[in-house]
Write an enzyme that holds these catalytic residues in place. Structure first.
Site, PDB file in Angstrom:
ATOM      1  N   ASP A   1       0.861  -1.177   0.000  1.00  0.00           N
ATOM      2  CA  ASP A   1       0.000   0.000   0.000  1.00  0.00           C
ATOM      3  C   ASP A   1       0.898   1.228   0.000  1.00  0.00           C
ATOM      4  O   ASP A   1       1.796   1.348   0.835  1.00  0.00           O
ATOM      5  CB  ASP A   1      -0.891   0.020   1.245  1.00  0.00           C
ATOM      6  CG  ASP A   1      -1.991  -1.034   1.173  1.00  0.00           C
ATOM      7  OD1 ASP A   1      -2.121  -1.680   0.118  1.00  0.00           O
ATOM      8  OD2 ASP A   1      -2.701  -1.224   2.175  1.00  0.00           O
TER       9      ASP A   1
ATOM     10  N   ASP B   1     -13.674  -6.763  -5.461  1.00  0.00           N
ATOM     11  CA  ASP B   1     -13.859  -6.921  -4.019  1.00  0.00           C
ATOM     12  C   ASP B   1     -15.271  -7.462  -3.812  1.00  0.00           C
ATOM     13  O   ASP B   1     -16.226  -6.916  -4.371  1.00  0.00           O
ATOM     14  CB  ASP B   1     -13.735  -5.570  -3.296  1.00  0.00           C
ATOM     15  CG  ASP B   1     -12.315  -4.990  -3.372  1.00  0.00           C
ATOM     16  OD1 ASP B   1     -11.395  -5.710  -3.823  1.00  0.00           O
ATOM     17  OD2 ASP B   1     -12.134  -3.822  -2.987  1.00  0.00           O
TER      18      ASP B   1
END
Lengths: 213, 264
Positions: B11, B130
């Site tokens: 990230d 997702d």
């Protein structure tokens, strides 16, 4: 990695015909001792020690762009003169006569055709796979005979002439993953994205080109 | 034989690696290219950067770290987060990335997937899905619903149907994250993975829930995943990539091992 004297860089021209990005191959060539320039038209090839044709994607639009840039006769002349040449992925497939992908007529330097991978469990064939060598080739010096390289493709060249086959790979069925003829080398995998062994292969190609050229 | 891939995800916000439960409580974890190079040395098969920069200025910084990474780690690099157009994708690829991953934007504008694939090839387009478990219904027959905006917003779309559509639009790979499992370390949702991997011809990357090597093995064996992605367990050094791959190899899965190990 290179046997060339310190600081001597081998000039390499990378054919830029809009088929995929060139950054990673340029970075890998740079790390392997080359100094690269891009040729967007055939008259920009100049006089390098090695000509590289990279590329991903479909054959027909790629051939169209190669022809628009005047590259078709330039590549044919280059290879006919026996000068060092490296084709990567689509740059290998274009060396054959035709492609099944879109019925494209390709360069016809090698006898055979580009065909869809038959019986593959997943397509595209993406990821690391073993490149199993069928014969010795100096580009693979110092690399294990079944080393892993990174692949991204759904089609592969099927040569008529067994003698040009350097390596094969299995994904559902076996296909040709490296070919060579004289100073021409073509690889279906991406050495520029294949870690240490990929860099070693590129350095071998660059070094030999520096000696030949 | 095609190897099953292990992919660490970093990230990235404003040019630094951060960690935290996605988007909140971020801690600075260092320079992305440095960590990327370490992962590559440890045997990572690919790298994924997920850009979670809050401010638009983060974009320029991201391109800079992509370029520095591509010069140091010669393995494939995927960039997700913040790619909103063909032009954004071009910029990321020109900086040295190999693929982009489209998530919320793909749901909002499916034609973007088609345009990106037409321009740069399917091999460069990953669609990230997702999904969360819901009661199966007429709208969501598989019982797996697509969510967007970092897992916060359900969109009433069946994850298996969306997976098929994404492949039809030109996605070359699917990155499938279980929002129920993400960050829990309780294992991947192998049923969700299997529902999608058995429906599509393209490779599926499992994500969300890695707690240890057994989870990677289950994602492949039970979930049918071609590749397995994880962030926290690698960042926190609970497991090294080498240890995970060694366990996968011991379980009989084909993985790419370092040369020394391969020859031993």
């Amino acid at each position: 990695m290179s046997a060339l004297p310190e600081g001597v860089r081998v000039p390499v021209a990378v054919v830029d015909y809009g088929a995929g990005n060139l950054v990673s191959i340029e970075q890998a060539l740079d790390a392997a001792g080359a100094v690269t320039h891009r040729a967007e038209r055939a008259d920009q090839i100049g006089d390098p020690a090695l000509l590289v044709v990279p590329g991903v994607g479909a054959s027909a639009p790629a051939m169209q762009r190669l022809r628009a840039g005047g590259f078709e006769p330039a590549i044919l002349d280059w290879v006919a003169a026996g000068r060092p040449f490296l084709g990567i992925c689509l740059g290998l497939q274009l060396l054959f006569e035709t492609s099944d992908e879109d019925e494209a007529r390709t360069l016809g330097i090698l006898r055979g055709h580009t065909v869809r991978l038959d019986g593959a469990p997943t397509l595209p064939h993406i990821g690391w796979n073993q490149v199993e060598r069928r014969r010795h080739h100096r580009a693979f010096a110092g690399i294990a005979p079944d080393a892993d390289f990174y692949f991204v493709h759904s089609y592969a060249g099927a040569p008529d002439d067994e003698d040009v086959v350097v390596a094969e790979t299995e994904h559902g069925a076996r296909f040709t993953s490296a070919v060579a003829s004289g100073n021409l080398l073509g690889v279906q995998f991406h050495p520029e994205r294949s870690g240490a062994d990929g860099l070693r292969l590129i350095a071998n190609v660059v070094r030999v080109a520096g000696e030949v050229g | 034989m095609l190897r099953r891939r292990v992919i660490p995800c970093l990230d990235v916000a404003d040019g630094r690696v951060v960690k935290g439960t996605r988007f909140v409580d971020l801690k600075d974890e260092g320079d992305p290219p440095e960590l990327a190079e370490r992962y590559a040395r440890e045997g990572a098969d690919e790298l994924v950067y997920l850009d979670i920069s809050a401010a638009p200025e983060g974009r320029g910084t991201l391109l800079d770290i992509v370029e520095r990474t591509a010069r140091r780690a010669f393995i494939p690099l995927t960039v997700g987060g913040g790619v909103r157009s063909v032009d954004d994708m071009r910029a990321v690829l020109r900086a040295g990335a190999d693929k982009v991953s489209l998530n919320t934007r793909a749901v909002e504008e499916p034609e973007l997937v088609r345009r990106c694939a037409a321009r740069f090839g399917s091999q460069a387009v990953v669609v990230a899905i997702d999904a969360r478990r819901v009661q199966p219904s007429d709208a969501i027959p598989s019982g797996f619903e697509v969510v967007v905006k970092g897992g916060r917003q359900p969109v009433g779309l069946d994850a298996v149907a969306w997976a098929l559509r994404a492949v039809d639009l030109g996605a070359g790979e699917l990155l499938v994250t279980s929002i129920d499992r993400d960050g829990t370390g309780s294992g991947f949702d192998t049923e969700q993975l299997r529902a999608i991997s058995s429906a599509v011809p393209v490779p599926v990357i499992a994500s969300g829930g890695a707690g240890g090597p057994d989870d990677f093995i289950a994602a492949v064996r039970e979930g049918g995943a071609d590749a397995v992605l994880a962030a926290g367990i690698f960042h926190r050094r609970e497991w090294s990539i080498a240890a995970v791959k060694a366990a996968m190899a011991a379980a009989g899965l084909p993985v790419r091992l370092p040369r020394e190990a391969a020859e031993a």
